[in-house]
Design a protein around this motif. Sequence first.
Motif, PDB file in Angstrom:
ATOM      1  N   THR A  34     -46.832 -12.599   7.424  1.00  0.00           N
ATOM      2  CA  THR A  34     -47.164 -13.107   8.765  1.00  0.00           C
ATOM      3  C   THR A  34     -48.633 -12.868   9.080  1.00  0.00           C
ATOM      4  O   THR A  34     -49.334 -13.746   9.584  1.00  0.00           O
ATOM      5  N   LYS A  90     -42.522  -9.455   4.758  1.00  0.00           N
ATOM      6  CA  LYS A  90     -42.558 -10.346   5.932  1.00  0.00           C
ATOM      7  C   LYS A  90     -43.756 -10.011   6.824  1.00  0.00           C
ATOM      8  O   LYS A  90     -44.449 -10.903   7.317  1.00  0.00           O
ATOM      9  N   MET A 148     -40.304  -5.716  12.030  1.00  0.00           N
ATOM     10  CA  MET A 148     -39.577  -6.561  11.070  1.00  0.00           C
ATOM     11  C   MET A 148     -38.281  -5.889  10.608  1.00  0.00           C
ATOM     12  O   MET A 148     -37.639  -6.342   9.660  1.00  0.00           O
ATOM     13  N   ASP A 150     -38.416  -6.090   1.994  1.00  0.00           N
ATOM     14  CA  ASP A 150     -38.503  -7.418   2.620  1.00  0.00           C
ATOM     15  C   ASP A 150     -39.300  -7.358   3.910  1.00  0.00           C
ATOM     16  O   ASP A 150     -40.090  -8.252   4.207  1.00  0.00           O
TER      17      ASP A 150
END
Lengths: 327, 452
Positions: B247, B243, B220, B239
Amino acid sequence: MSVLPNPAAPARRTRRLRDLRRTGAAGGNRARGRARATGRGRRLRENLVAYLFLSAGLICFALFAWYPIVRGVLLGFQQVTFAQPAEWVGLDNFRRLFADPLFATAWRNTGYFTLLALVFGFAAPFVTAVVLNELRRGRSYLRLTVYLPVMLPPIVTMLLWRWFYDPGPGLFNNVLGVLHLPAQQWLESEHLAMISLVLVSTWANMGTTTLIYLAALGGIPGELYEAAELDGASIRRRLWHVTIPQIRFILLIILLLQVIGTMQVFVEPFVLTGGGPNEATVTILLLLYRYAFVYNDFGLASAMSTLLFVVLGLFAVLYLRLTRTKD
Amino acid sequence: MDGITRRRALFLSTALVASLGAAACGGTPAPAGDKAGGVVTITVNGMPATTQAADRKDFEELVKQFEAAHPKINIDAREGQMDPKTFAAKLAGGQLEDVYYVYFTDPAGLIQRKQGADITPYLAGVPYLSDIRPELRQVFQDKQGKTYGLPTGNYSMGLVYNRELFRKAGLDPDKPPTTWEEVRAAAKKISALGEDTVGYADYSKNNQGGWHLTSWLYSMGGEVATEENGRWKAAFDSDAGRKALQTLHDLRWTDRSMGTRQLLEIGDVQKMMGSGKLGMYMAGPDNIPTIVKQFERKYEEFGLAALPGTATLGGGDGFMFNPKATPEKIKAGLQWVQWKYLNPDREEENVTKFSGLGVPIGLPQPNLFAGAAQQKIQAIHAEHANVPQENYKPFVDRSPQVEVKVEPPNAQQLYTVLDGVMQSVLTKEDADIDTLLKDAAARADSILATVK
């Protein structure tokens, strides 16, 4: 003289030793007119034989039990890499222990496990033993069945239970499904994981405790029950007023041994949950294992084991005192 | 009881001596490596166990070959690889081999604890060392650039997938997912096949959850830890971290593509793949032969894709040297490691021999060398390949776009923290991702504070 022990000798020696302790002199049942020194010399010689035969055991003990314990305690105050000489760091390891948030979690989890193990593991074998004791038929078959799990290697037990607990095709959830009950996340839920581990542990270990209770129950004089029955006592009252008081001491011993045993729980969380979910089943020994073999920090691991040693030592002293007073 | 006679005294003293002998079990053997006539004996581990009969025989033959080519060196080979449970004890007891096997996660800690020898002065003149990829050499170096070991194997994480299940689910096995959205879509279709089929699986136990989450973070565009002014700090409360966890959470709870059983580790997931019940999981190419061998599958059944995103985690193995080893032993050990493991000159001979024995030739990794040496090896592999090269094309083609990053410092300790994060997301539908990351970062900071 044969070096084989004379069956009468131990008793005689014990008696003599007791006299010696009491009077502070060689005393006892030697023929009058014998010089005391001769008695003492002989005793020393007799004991020398014993000490010589004991020496192998003592040396093995010293090498493989006492020395590692002492070394372990010392390691708790050192930083070691085994490549360089050890460095004394005082209480540093203990400070770092208390600073690790998982330290408190591990003690809390272990306490919780011990408590649950007592609730399940203390009552279950007692009830089983009482029921087995009352049976007229099939007693030996059931006794074997109860003891069977103890004979399984721990890892086999764990893998078996892992399948029981499997949230997909596992046995328990299938049974729940047949009964139209919701499936459970046995090992994946923070609330259920520890209870699931205690169930495994209880199932695997209760055979031994059950047999001890059965032996104790077998030793209760039948007249007591007959007298109670004549007085019209119900089964519950007989249990409460005859059985429990008669085996109270055994109950207490087992309780202490269980506390000492369950505080050292390791295999169940290590194999089944790895300490998860989200550290809900990290126990003292599992954390100790991580310190030593994941973090490679033997000082920290030794500090932790020293603390555990002290805590368990208190229970062990209690156990010894109780058993001694009974003697 | 009468007095002790002379004979009995003799008997007793004999008993005492015998018992002392029994008590002092396990005397220390004379250390190997005494130079006799200028010959150096070195202990090395990494020898296959007797249960792997063919590999063992081959290893023993190679030792003979090496000794014939190097008459001044004797190899005393031992079984076993890196076992953290016995490493420290062996080192303390003087039983650690002169040349010992490690994983890429080990060198940083071993170097910091001075449990490996500095081999920098002995590297000059050892063939092919300068051709090894620099990023792999760095794993065994400290900040000052001193070298403590050599890499002998490497991998980077991709996606291993079951081509048959892809076909069944209406997906093209030659076009595996290249983004996490595509992974989600594919996993959903595979899970929809039913019969306990799982679309995507991941680890979350015994540090392996943290290991994989690291790869997720890299993918990521994130980091596990970063260094500022010589101090390391956790960097996954970011972030990229959110993320990655989101996911995973969606795969597990929204799409229900990850099955119900969690707290898995590598063996569990390989078993799922081996039984044909799993669509995809994150792994290096080295996992494919393991599954094929262990579960009697065929190489044709499995494909390999590069990891979605911009980067992936790379690892591997190599050899380090006992800090107490003499310079002669280190020099001899270097010759052994180079000759046996880092030797393009022997590749042709090796490959010809192994391809007939069912050893997979043509997997995309290990690829230890750069430049001409690597090209030479690749040409040999292509010629003798006995595994379907086209199944690994998606991995090879996209690899240049995926940066390979190494593990963070104090990796294993950080992984225990990240295990908890992984577990929470995969076992609690209402897991609070922000709080999880914040708490884990605080714990990781205290672990990273000890990095020197």
